[in-house]
Design a protein around this motif. Sequence first.
Motif, short mmCIF file in Angstrom:
data_model
loop_
_atom_site.label_atom_id
_atom_site.label_comp_id
_atom_site.label_asym_id
_atom_site.label_seq_id
_atom_site.Cartn_x
_atom_site.Cartn_y
_atom_site.Cartn_z
N ALA A 270 0.83 -1.21 0.00
CA ALA A 270 0.00 0.00 0.00
C ALA A 270 0.86 1.26 0.00
O ALA A 270 0.60 2.21 -0.76
N ALA A 271 1.90 1.27 0.83
CA ALA A 271 2.80 2.43 0.88
C ALA A 271 3.52 2.61 -0.45
O ALA A 271 3.72 3.74 -0.91
N ALA A 272 3.91 1.50 -1.08
CA ALA A 272 4.58 1.58 -2.38
C ALA A 272 3.67 2.19 -3.42
O ALA A 272 4.11 3.01 -4.25
N LEU A 273 2.38 1.84 -3.39
CA LEU A 273 1.44 2.41 -4.36
C LEU A 273 1.35 3.92 -4.16
O LEU A 273 1.47 4.68 -5.12
N GLY A 274 1.15 4.37 -2.94
CA GLY A 274 1.05 5.81 -2.68
C GLY A 274 2.32 6.55 -3.04
O GLY A 274 2.29 7.62 -3.68
N SER A 275 3.46 6.01 -2.65
CA SER A 275 4.73 6.66 -2.95
C SER A 275 5.02 6.69 -4.44
O SER A 275 5.53 7.67 -4.97
N CYS A 276 4.69 5.61 -5.13
CA CYS A 276 4.90 5.56 -6.57
C CYS A 276 4.01 6.57 -7.27
O CYS A 276 4.46 7.31 -8.15
N MET A 277 2.74 6.61 -6.87
CA MET A 277 1.83 7.59 -7.47
C MET A 277 2.39 9.01 -7.32
O MET A 277 2.45 9.77 -8.28
N MET A 278 2.84 9.35 -6.09
CA MET A 278 3.33 10.70 -5.87
C MET A 278 4.66 10.96 -6.56
O MET A 278 4.95 12.09 -6.94
N THR A 279 5.47 9.94 -6.74
CA THR A 279 6.72 10.12 -7.47
C THR A 279 6.43 10.49 -8.92
O THR A 279 7.04 11.43 -9.47
N ILE A 280 5.50 9.78 -9.54
CA ILE A 280 5.17 10.07 -10.94
C ILE A 280 4.44 11.40 -11.05
O ILE A 280 4.68 12.19 -11.97
N LYS B 209 -3.88 15.83 -15.87
CA LYS B 209 -2.53 15.30 -16.08
C LYS B 209 -2.00 14.65 -14.80
O LYS B 209 -1.39 13.57 -14.84
N LEU B 210 -2.22 15.30 -13.66
CA LEU B 210 -1.73 14.75 -12.40
C LEU B 210 -2.48 13.48 -12.02
O LEU B 210 -1.88 12.51 -11.55
N ARG B 211 -3.79 13.46 -12.24
CA ARG B 211 -4.57 12.25 -11.97
C ARG B 211 -4.10 11.10 -12.85
O ARG B 211 -3.90 9.98 -12.38
N ASN B 212 -3.89 11.36 -14.13
CA ASN B 212 -3.42 10.33 -15.04
C ASN B 212 -2.04 9.82 -14.63
O ASN B 212 -1.77 8.62 -14.68
N ALA B 213 -1.17 10.74 -14.20
CA ALA B 213 0.16 10.34 -13.75
C ALA B 213 0.06 9.37 -12.58
O ALA B 213 0.73 8.34 -12.56
N ALA B 214 -0.78 9.70 -11.62
CA ALA B 214 -0.95 8.83 -10.45
C ALA B 214 -1.48 7.46 -10.86
O ALA B 214 -0.95 6.42 -10.43
N GLN B 215 -2.48 7.44 -11.70
CA GLN B 215 -3.14 6.18 -12.06
C GLN B 215 -2.28 5.29 -12.96
O GLN B 215 -2.56 4.11 -13.07
N THR B 216 -1.25 5.86 -13.57
CA THR B 216 -0.43 5.06 -14.47
C THR B 216 0.99 4.87 -13.95
O THR B 216 1.90 4.55 -14.72
N CYS B 217 1.17 5.01 -12.64
CA CYS B 217 2.50 4.76 -12.08
C CYS B 217 2.82 3.27 -12.20
O CYS B 217 1.92 2.43 -12.31
N PRO B 218 4.10 2.89 -12.19
CA PRO B 218 4.47 1.49 -12.38
C PRO B 218 3.87 0.53 -11.36
O PRO B 218 3.49 -0.59 -11.72
N VAL B 219 3.75 0.94 -10.11
CA VAL B 219 3.16 0.03 -9.12
C VAL B 219 1.68 -0.17 -9.43
O VAL B 219 1.18 -1.30 -9.42
N ALA B 220 0.97 0.90 -9.73
CA ALA B 220 -0.46 0.79 -10.06
C ALA B 220 -0.67 -0.17 -11.22
O ALA B 220 -1.60 -0.98 -11.21
N LEU B 221 0.20 -0.08 -12.22
CA LEU B 221 0.05 -0.93 -13.40
C LEU B 221 0.52 -2.36 -13.16
O LEU B 221 0.22 -3.24 -13.96
N SER B 222 1.25 -2.59 -12.07
CA SER B 222 1.78 -3.92 -11.77
C SER B 222 0.87 -4.75 -10.87
O SER B 222 1.00 -5.97 -10.83
N LEU B 223 -0.03 -4.09 -10.15
CA LEU B 223 -0.90 -4.81 -9.23
C LEU B 223 -2.01 -5.54 -9.98
O LEU B 223 -2.47 -5.08 -11.04
N HIS B 224 -2.45 -6.65 -9.42
CA HIS B 224 -3.50 -7.45 -10.05
C HIS B 224 -4.77 -6.62 -10.20
O HIS B 224 -5.13 -5.86 -9.31
#
Length: 136
Positions: free
Chosen positions: A47-57, A109-124
């Motif tokens: 869960a933390a990885a998803l949030g951090s990844c979203m904010m990084t992107i 643009k920011l919403r799309n960035a969050a939703q397409t971060c690598p962790v988001a795209l890697s989760l089932h």
Amino acid sequence: MPTIKSTYLGQLRTQATHLQSGNTLLTDAPTDNNGRGEAFSPTDLVAAALGSCMMTIVGIVAEREGISLEGVTWETTKKMASQPRRIEAIEIRITFPQGHQLSQVQQAKLRNAAQTCPVALSLHPDLRQELTIVFE
């Protein structure tokens, strides 16, 4: 070559070391699963990885667009399912404090960035990702 070296410490606790930086973190099993709950659980880290990844992107896009992220915070909530025991949903709430005047295009643009971060795209896909972005 591994980037993380981990050790089982006993009593459902592990330690992981990021080899490049030397930073370490502990995990404990949660109290509802025979653990001490004194550190992040492995599912907390997801869960933390998803949030951090979203904010990084989001940060990468914000820098490119000249958008300040000063004062932006986020909260992550993990919901577990029992049969089988797994992460059922992760809720991410990103809050932009007052003073951030963003256009609809910038917000999208920011919403799309969050939703397409690598962790988001890697989760089932069965794991629900519920993103809320608040512009105060």
